[in-house]
Design a protein around this motif. Sequence first.
Motif, PDB file in Angstrom:
ATOM      1  N   ARG A 521      18.120  -1.991   9.549  1.00  0.00           N
ATOM      2  CA  ARG A 521      19.347  -2.457   8.967  1.00  0.00           C
ATOM      3  C   ARG A 521      20.433  -1.666   8.994  1.00  0.00           C
ATOM      4  NH1 ARG A 521      18.382  -6.613   5.525  1.00  0.00           N
ATOM      5  NH2 ARG A 521      16.185  -6.110   5.704  1.00  0.00           N
ATOM      6  N   ARG A 524      21.977  -1.907  12.499  1.00  0.00           N
ATOM      7  CA  ARG A 524      22.832  -3.201  12.959  1.00  0.00           C
ATOM      8  C   ARG A 524      24.263  -2.833  11.931  1.00  0.00           C
ATOM      9  NH1 ARG A 524      20.399  -8.272  13.815  1.00  0.00           N
ATOM     10  NH2 ARG A 524      22.027  -9.304  12.553  1.00  0.00           N
ATOM     11  N   HIS A 528      27.825  -3.063  13.690  1.00  0.00           N
ATOM     12  CA  HIS A 528      28.895  -3.960  13.433  1.00  0.00           C
ATOM     13  C   HIS A 528      30.007  -3.363  12.904  1.00  0.00           C
ATOM     14  CE1 HIS A 528      30.883  -6.245   9.894  1.00  0.00           C
ATOM     15  NE2 HIS A 528      30.576  -7.409  10.507  1.00  0.00           N
ATOM     16  N   LEU A 577      23.178  -7.366  18.669  1.00  0.00           N
ATOM     17  CA  LEU A 577      22.603  -7.796  17.447  1.00  0.00           C
ATOM     18  C   LEU A 577      21.519  -8.937  17.377  1.00  0.00           C
ATOM     19  CD1 LEU A 577      25.913  -7.774  15.370  1.00  0.00           C
ATOM     20  CD2 LEU A 577      24.151  -6.166  14.931  1.00  0.00           C
ATOM     21  N   ARG A 578      21.564  -9.663  18.471  1.00  0.00           N
ATOM     22  CA  ARG A 578      20.579 -10.677  18.751  1.00  0.00           C
ATOM     23  C   ARG A 578      19.399 -10.219  19.316  1.00  0.00           C
ATOM     24  NH1 ARG A 578      19.241 -13.606  15.856  1.00  0.00           N
ATOM     25  NH2 ARG A 578      18.247 -15.022  17.480  1.00  0.00           N
ATOM     26  N   LEU A 582      17.098  -4.796  17.430  1.00  0.00           N
ATOM     27  CA  LEU A 582      17.923  -4.974  16.108  1.00  0.00           C
ATOM     28  C   LEU A 582      17.520  -6.115  15.304  1.00  0.00           C
ATOM     29  CD1 LEU A 582      21.525  -3.236  17.150  1.00  0.00           C
ATOM     30  CD2 LEU A 582      19.242  -2.250  16.016  1.00  0.00           C
ATOM     31  N   ARG A 583      16.783  -7.220  15.757  1.00  0.00           N
ATOM     32  CA  ARG A 583      16.385  -8.164  14.985  1.00  0.00           C
ATOM     33  C   ARG A 583      15.372  -7.831  13.907  1.00  0.00           C
ATOM     34  NH1 ARG A 583      15.849 -12.105  19.388  1.00  0.00           N
ATOM     35  NH2 ARG A 583      13.763 -12.638  18.551  1.00  0.00           N
ATOM     36  N   VAL A 716      23.697 -14.949  14.450  1.00  0.00           N
ATOM     37  CA  VAL A 716      23.463 -13.461  14.767  1.00  0.00           C
ATOM     38  C   VAL A 716      22.782 -12.940  13.561  1.00  0.00           C
ATOM     39  CG1 VAL A 716      25.557 -12.666  13.372  1.00  0.00           C
ATOM     40  CG2 VAL A 716      24.856 -11.510  15.452  1.00  0.00           C
ATOM     41  N   ASP A 717      22.614 -13.464  12.279  1.00  0.00           N
ATOM     42  CA  ASP A 717      22.118 -12.916  11.105  1.00  0.00           C
ATOM     43  C   ASP A 717      20.594 -13.199  11.205  1.00  0.00           C
ATOM     44  OD1 ASP A 717      24.078 -11.689  10.036  1.00  0.00           O
ATOM     45  OD2 ASP A 717      24.718 -13.245   8.806  1.00  0.00           O
TER      46      ASP A 717
END
Length: 743
Positions: A521, A524, A528, A577-578, A582-583, A716-717
């Motif tokens: 988390r 990410r 961002h 991020l995808r 990092l998922r 992306v989330d």
Amino acid sequence: MAVRATVSRFPMDTDAQEAGGVPWGVTATPFATTDENGNPPAYGPNGHLLPRCENCWAYFNTYCELEQWAWTCVLCGTLNGLSSEAISRYSHPQSCPEMTSSFIDLEMPVEGSEGETMQARPVYVAAVDLSSSEEFLELTKSALLAALEALGPGSLFGLATFSHKIGLYDVQGPIPVVKNIFIPPDSDGTLPMELEDVMPLLSFLAPVETCKDRIAAALETLKPTTSWERTTAAGQGLDGVLLGGRGFGVAMEALFNYLGSEYGNTFALARVFAFMSGPPDYGAGQLDTRRYGEQYASKGEDADRALLPEQTPFYKDLAAVAVQSGVCVDIFAVTNEYTDLASLKFLSIESGGSLFLYSNTDDSTLPQDMYRMLSRPYAFGCILRLRTSSEFKLGRSYGHFFPDPQYENVQHIICCDSYATYAYDFNFANNSQFSRHTSDLPTLQIAFQYTVVVPPEELANLEVNSASRSKHILKRRLRIRTVQYSTAGNINELYDSVDPEVVLSILVHKVILASLEQGVREGRMLLHDWLVILTAQYNDACKLVHNENGSSTSHIDVAFSQCPQLQPVPRLVFALLRSPLLRYHEEGVHPDYRIYLQCLFSALEPSSLHRAVYPVLTSYATPDKHAYPRHSLSRAALITSGSPIFFLDAFTTLIVYYSSTADATLPFPPPHDCLLRRTINKLKQERSITPKLIFIRGGQDDATAFENYLIEEQDVDGSGLTTAMGFVSFLEEITRSVLEYMK
């Protein structure tokens, strides 16, 4: 030695660096045969005679001012005297590599040169997990047969097995003989006797050229240990729970001590190939894999953060034992069960080896990877040192090395191939700034000292006596690259000099570090927030935002339309991020796969990493004719292009996709002599690992593997759901965050 900078024009001072928002650093691939432009080094002898600065210890190079009796160091400005031998040598500059090129590779004298030929035999040991399946052993046998084909004459090979016991094979007699020693089940137990007492090391290590058939015969005798055999040896655990039987930790420690007795005598570097089918669950070094189930079920704790750190320092400590014993470890894990690579990875990456993960035996590229790894040249006993001119200094270093305990900015690399890449970021030293004079440019010098084994077939051209020609000889070399950079007069010049692939490399290292220390988390959020700040600073620098009555009225340019060099960045950040790197854990990203990607990504050179994060999608009108060189990863791009054939390069996977509307007369799969196949073969040849090749016919075959890479329409989330608002909604969210940041 390829060296690439995030910006080819360095920021003038700390204010310019912070205002730009772009990471400032370089990536270096020290054992690459050429520089980043394809130019080879200038070769020569007598590296030990190269003059060095008395103040900063930098090496003399083409950028230094040379006078009749002295030279001025380009890094620190110190005036150094020249020896009479150097004055004599430099009176004939064309014969000195350091006078003709800023990229040189010089031979160094090998210590104890009388005994050098004795020390040079390459040693390889396979340690095979017998607490496994028939399929696993068949795959391992195929891999080792491929390895035997890749090993040159003069190599020594040993075969060992591990389960609840360690097996050592003597293949030098008419039939293979195996001797076993049982592993104590307790976690602090040690072997009842040394392996040397079970079998002398020189009986265990067999010459490949005379024993290849017998090694192959020994491989055929490998069988999985039965569950009855394991549980009988282990006995009943507490509460009647049966203990496992994979004594990996004890086996590795015993092998390192076994080999270490001959380090520097029989061999200069030994490579151990550890083939695993699951986690170590027996004896010293056993790992508790229940934490995966517990975290998976728990709601309150960040599972991503809990599963990324190691649960025991055992394997990190064991890596130090390997290094002391002159052993480099490559781990090949063929399993889909939780194996806790977070704990095991140190054994490979800190000893200079590689970590490979295969989820099943069916479509594993293990034999090809094995052959490829052993066919390419490698350096060992390497020392890497970066020096900078006095205005700036090294910040953080990234990559698979271990730092020197005594000297700052000196890294030791046990084993290094031509793909291994390291990254560094910079800071200004004591509020310094670069001079505006072109005579004082920012300068970086990378020195890489390494040893290579020269096989007998390459010795014919060297002046060695005939007795030595049948043996491997060690060559110690010193490779030096000195690079000068210009400075950016303003922020626009800085942005125009950005290399987005190198920026991605530095970012990947930073988010891996943040993930390991604070959880996925946090990684990410770091990524961002960096994009938000960069976008805000770019808009501010380009005067795109005007504040009226306290609010930003102008349109935020989130696509960097005025700076072509920054335009790929939002897509790269979105793709990262995808990425499974990092998922979130809840999305089904296996923690071992995440660790494998961390190890892979942190050693890739920038162009390869770019493909791994944001795959390259090209199209063909026919298998022999290109259509478009680049498409975005979206269904819309596929439909609007109208091309019948698409080729996707995701570094570890290559996919050829025939559209459902493709002409039925187009040959499928593409013929072996066509342009598309030649492109595929060239890419496979140049790659450090063997990519998986998949052919898909749209409308007939399951296209999920291809569609999963069309990330621009995915959320992306992490819901992974395909919507019309993937990358577009991401940019909108970045715009909102930028406006919030600029208030």
